[in-house]
Design an enzyme around this catalytic site. Structure first.
Site, PDB file in Angstrom:
ATOM      1  CG  HIS A  48     -19.217 -12.034  35.797  1.00  8.31           C
ATOM      2  ND1 HIS A  48     -17.946 -12.267  35.302  1.00  8.31           N
ATOM      3  CD2 HIS A  48     -19.056 -11.711  37.110  1.00  8.31           C
ATOM      4  CE1 HIS A  48     -17.069 -12.072  36.254  1.00  8.31           C
ATOM      5  NE2 HIS A  48     -17.707 -11.736  37.367  1.00  8.31           N
ATOM      6  CG  ASN A  58     -24.055 -20.984  31.439  1.00 10.67           C
ATOM      7  OD1 ASN A  58     -25.077 -20.651  32.042  1.00 10.67           O
ATOM      8  ND2 ASN A  58     -22.856 -20.962  32.009  1.00 10.67           N
ATOM      9  N   GLY A 110     -19.088 -25.460  28.455  1.00 11.13           N
ATOM     10  CA  GLY A 110     -20.372 -25.301  27.767  1.00 11.13           C
ATOM     11  C   GLY A 110     -21.575 -25.798  28.549  1.00 11.13           C
ATOM     12  CG  MET A 162     -12.541 -18.142  28.705  1.00  9.55           C
ATOM     13  SD  MET A 162     -13.454 -17.429  30.088  1.00  9.55           S
ATOM     14  CE  MET A 162     -12.073 -17.028  31.150  1.00  9.55           C
ATOM     15  NE  ARG A 163      -9.682 -15.754  21.742  1.00  4.48           N
ATOM     16  CZ  ARG A 163      -8.361 -15.624  21.651  1.00  4.48           C
ATOM     17  NH1 ARG A 163      -7.813 -14.427  21.630  1.00  4.48           N
ATOM     18  NH2 ARG A 163      -7.585 -16.684  21.561  1.00  4.48           N
ATOM     19  CE  LYS A 210     -10.230  -8.299  20.465  1.00  4.10           C
ATOM     20  NZ  LYS A 210     -10.012  -8.046  21.863  1.00  4.10           N
TER      21      LYS A 210
HETATM   22  C1  GRF Z   1     -19.671 -19.548  33.702  1.00  6.26           C
HETATM   23  O1  GRF Z   1     -19.438 -19.575  35.087  1.00  6.26           O
HETATM   24  C2  GRF Z   1     -19.900 -18.139  33.220  1.00  6.26           C
HETATM   25  O2  GRF Z   1     -20.491 -17.317  34.173  1.00  6.26           O
HETATM   26  C3  GRF Z   1     -18.504 -17.642  32.940  1.00  6.26           C
HETATM   27  O3  GRF Z   1     -17.839 -18.761  32.422  1.00  6.26           O
HETATM   28  C4  GRF Z   1     -18.426 -19.959  32.920  1.00  6.26           C
HETATM   29  C5  GRF Z   1     -18.762 -20.814  31.735  1.00  6.26           C
HETATM   30  O4  GRF Z   1     -19.174 -22.090  32.083  1.00  6.26           O
HETATM   31  N1  GRF Z   1     -18.529 -16.493  32.071  1.00  6.26           N
HETATM   32  P1  GRF Z   1     -19.707 -23.087  30.990  1.00  6.26           P
HETATM   33  O5  GRF Z   1     -18.646 -23.171  29.892  1.00  6.26           O
HETATM   34  O6  GRF Z   1     -21.012 -22.572  30.452  1.00  6.26           O
HETATM   35  O7  GRF Z   1     -19.856 -24.385  31.698  1.00  6.26           O
END
Ligand code: GRF
Length: 201
Positions: free
Chosen positions: A110, A15, A13, A91-92, A66
């Protein structure tokens, strides 16, 4: 009115943290209405709790299929009147059912310059290839994996002395800045979506 966002995260987390910080520092005109995770150990949930944000764990294993798992997510987003959904290390793969509910309103980040190195471990893929320039991409989510219309990209050079760890750090730092920038564009109504082409006005 601040942009009402909902964040889906499965992991650390960072981001999410960058977005929380930008809102708290008044750099970004948005409000996080809810943080949802599918992973009980996701540190993203702890970050939400620490900042007194509404959060919920919704586990796939507690749903027969799902569709009902995603219905539960949608119900939570709708109850908070979320306008934009941000995937931040979620992650899904979302199904067409979910994507159509929030058509052109779901963002993903990404850690590569798409369409290069899509899928898992993108930073490692770029490092091992090896390319000289990689980076990060923010795109709208469509029914494919990392294939939706691209909103913004930032480049990161791979230097001679970079390790996978130092490169990861550089890409993540750039990701955090880019998510804030794109969210502010959206909040300012500067993003125009014309099919696969996204214009920043
Ligand atoms: C990031 O590198 C994002 O690009 C990818 O998953 C990672 C998540 O990182 N989709 P965080 O959980 O925000 O630290």
């Amino acid at each position: 009115m601040p942009l009402r966002i909902g964040i889906l995260a499965s992991g650390n987390g960072t981001n999410l943290q960058a977005i929380i910080d930008a809102i708290e520092n008044k750099q970004l005109d948005a409000s996080i209405e809810i943080v949802l995770s599918d992973q009980p150990n996701a540190y993203a949930l702890k970050r939400a709790e620490k900042h007194h944000l509404p959060f919920r764990l919704i586990e796939r294993k507690n749903h027969p299929d799902k569709k009902s798992f995603e219905e539960e997510i949608v119900k939570n987003l709708q109850s908070k009147k979320v306008e934009w959904i941000l995937l931040a290390g979620f992650m899904r793969l979302l199904s067409p059912f979910f994507i159509q509910k929030y058509s052109e309103r779901i963002l993903n980040i990404h850690p590569s310059l798409l369409p290069a190195f899509s899928g898992k471990e993108a930073i490692k893929q770029a490092y091992e290839y090896p390319v000289k320039i990689t980076g990060c991409t923010i795109h709208l989510v469509d029914e494919g994996c990392d294939t939706g219309p691209i909103i913004a990209q930032e480049a990161v050079c791979i230097e001679n002395d970079d390790t996978l760890e130092s490169l990861t750090e550089k890409v993540h730092e750039r990701e955090h800045q880019l998510y804030i920038k794109v969210l502010q564009w959206i909040s300012d109504n500067r993003v125009e979506i014309r099919g696969r082409k996204v214009l920043i006005k």
